[in-house]
Structures are given as structure tokens and as C-alpha cells.
Design a protein around this motif. Sequence first.
Motif, mmCIF file in Angstrom:
data_model
loop_
_atom_site.group_PDB
_atom_site.id
_atom_site.type_symbol
_atom_site.label_atom_id
_atom_site.label_comp_id
_atom_site.label_asym_id
_atom_site.label_seq_id
_atom_site.Cartn_x
_atom_site.Cartn_y
_atom_site.Cartn_z
ATOM 1 N N CYS A 30 0.713 -1.330 0.449
ATOM 2 C CA CYS A 30 0.229 -0.640 0.246
ATOM 3 C C CYS A 30 0.964 1.330 0.049
ATOM 4 O O CYS A 30 0.368 2.014 -0.605
ATOM 5 C CB CYS A 30 -0.844 0.070 0.963
ATOM 6 N N PRO A 71 -3.568 2.556 -2.364
ATOM 7 C CA PRO A 71 -4.571 1.329 -1.614
ATOM 8 C C PRO A 71 -5.287 0.503 -2.806
ATOM 9 O O PRO A 71 -5.614 -0.552 -2.622
ATOM 10 C CB PRO A 71 -5.473 2.122 -1.154
ATOM 11 N N HIS A 96 -6.182 -5.392 -1.365
ATOM 12 C CA HIS A 96 -7.561 -5.735 -1.140
ATOM 13 C C HIS A 96 -7.831 -6.862 -0.880
ATOM 14 O O HIS A 96 -7.600 -7.513 -0.459
ATOM 15 C CB HIS A 96 -8.226 -6.409 -2.399
ATOM 16 N N ASP A 144 -10.227 1.963 7.984
ATOM 17 C CA ASP A 144 -9.457 3.020 7.007
ATOM 18 C C ASP A 144 -8.665 2.526 5.978
ATOM 19 O O ASP A 144 -7.753 1.440 6.035
ATOM 20 C CB ASP A 144 -8.828 3.850 8.133
ATOM 21 N N GLU A 145 -8.679 3.151 4.808
ATOM 22 C CA GLU A 145 -8.361 2.084 3.687
ATOM 23 C C GLU A 145 -7.178 2.892 3.248
ATOM 24 O O GLU A 145 -6.123 2.187 2.590
ATOM 25 C CB GLU A 145 -9.242 2.221 2.833
ATOM 26 N N THR A 146 -6.895 3.947 3.790
ATOM 27 C CA THR A 146 -5.390 4.861 3.369
ATOM 28 C C THR A 146 -3.755 4.079 3.555
ATOM 29 O O THR A 146 -2.711 3.917 2.862
ATOM 30 C CB THR A 146 -4.841 6.118 4.115
ATOM 31 N N ARG A 186 -8.188 -1.380 0.624
ATOM 32 C CA ARG A 186 -9.184 -1.463 0.170
ATOM 33 C C ARG A 186 -10.182 -2.588 1.039
ATOM 34 O O ARG A 186 -9.109 -3.654 1.020
ATOM 35 C CB ARG A 186 -9.652 -2.259 -1.293
ATOM 36 N N THR A 187 -10.556 -3.089 2.369
ATOM 37 C CA THR A 187 -11.465 -3.905 2.931
ATOM 38 C C THR A 187 -12.748 -4.464 2.561
ATOM 39 O O THR A 187 -13.864 -3.587 2.459
ATOM 40 C CB THR A 187 -10.742 -3.926 3.886
#
Length: 232
Positions: free
Chosen positions: A70, A75, A79, A107-109, A113-114
Amino acid sequence: MTAESTNGTSAAAAAPRTKICVFCGASPGKKPEYIEAARALARAMAAKNIDLVYGGGTVGLMGEVAKTLCELNGPDAVHGIIPEALVKWERDGTYATVNADGRYVPDETKYGRTTVVPDMHTRKKLMAEEVFAGGPGSGFVGLPGGFGTMEELFEVITWNQLGIHSKGIVLLNVNDYWRGMLDLIDTAVDQGFIRDANKSIVLAAQDGDEAIAMLRDYKVSSAIYGLEWGKQ
């Protein structure tokens, strides 16, 4: 611009990205080499512009491979797919909030991505489907891990043997961690429970670059069961 060049550009833009699903522990292990191997795998993937699909954790080896990729490729290159029941065990709450319904919002940063799913079967199904739809060199890599990692590896190995998919599976054999599994496969072949040619369904690499090369050059075993799933 000619129609031919336009079509070529469109085809290139639509080409699926290479995706590697990494199975690994939610623990860092007892030796620093395990954490470094996770980071090195992520660096090798970043250099080849390969996307990561993984179990969605932010701790242990899971967290290291996701965080490193990441940081390098953003990001969108990562995944994570995690069952809701495991969130409190495999996700650091520092990187999440809770919405008005009391549901987890990651928080995906930092870790990509989650997707939060209801159960383990959905997690594994979605991870596998991303790899199956990926571009050339897509496949599965096993870093060190426990029962969950072993189970996930044996499942995709079995699916390959049954003809459900044709993607490669590579064990990243850090500190000879997977020696026991490799010896078990040899024993099963010797005792007639696995066809000799099917030993090549799963390969072993010493580092991330070698693992990526093995997935790129992967050849399906000539001894897999030629079953046509969903066409009976």
C-alpha cells in the motif's frame, strides 16, 4: 488515430491486472526473517505492478505485506477480505471507525481496500475469484502461517488437482518453514496417494522474486483430473 490503434489501446486498457493472493499468518512469528520476507514479497510485487488479494488483517505477516505494498503502490493495489467475526482479532482498531449502526468501517489509506464478509467461505471464494479473473502470472503464494494458512493452501492445491482452476501455487519457504509440508507431499507420492506428476502443482521459492517468476511460468500438471465443473 486509426481504428486499429484505437482497438489496440482499448484492449490494453481492458487487460486484467495480475493478482496474487497471499495466504499468511496473523502473527509475526518468532524470527525477524518472517516479517522481512513479507515486506520483500510486497516490494517485489510493487516492482512488477502486481496487485495483492489477502485475508484483510492488519497484524502479523498479513499486515506487513499489505502495508508495504500500500505504501509503495497505493491503496488500490491491495484488497483485503475479512469475515466480520475476525475483525477484532485480525484488524488493529486504530485504523477503523464504527458507524451509526455499530458496524466496522476500515480506514483504507494504510492497508488498502477492505471488504467485510459474513463468513470464512465467502472470504475464500472472493479471494479465489479475484485470482481466477486476474491477468497472466496471477496465482497464490503461501508465506508462513498456522492452521488457517495451511488449510487455505491445501484447498487451492486440491482445486487445481480437480481442474477447478489452473493458477499456480507457490510456498515462500522462509527458513525452510514449509519443509514439513513438502516432505508430507513426497510421502503421499511415495505411498501412492498423490500422482507423481502432481507434485508440481505446488512449488517452493526462496524469495518473492522467485515466487513471482514461478507463477509467471507456471505449467498445469499433466496428471490433474480433467473434470468439467458445472457441465455434468
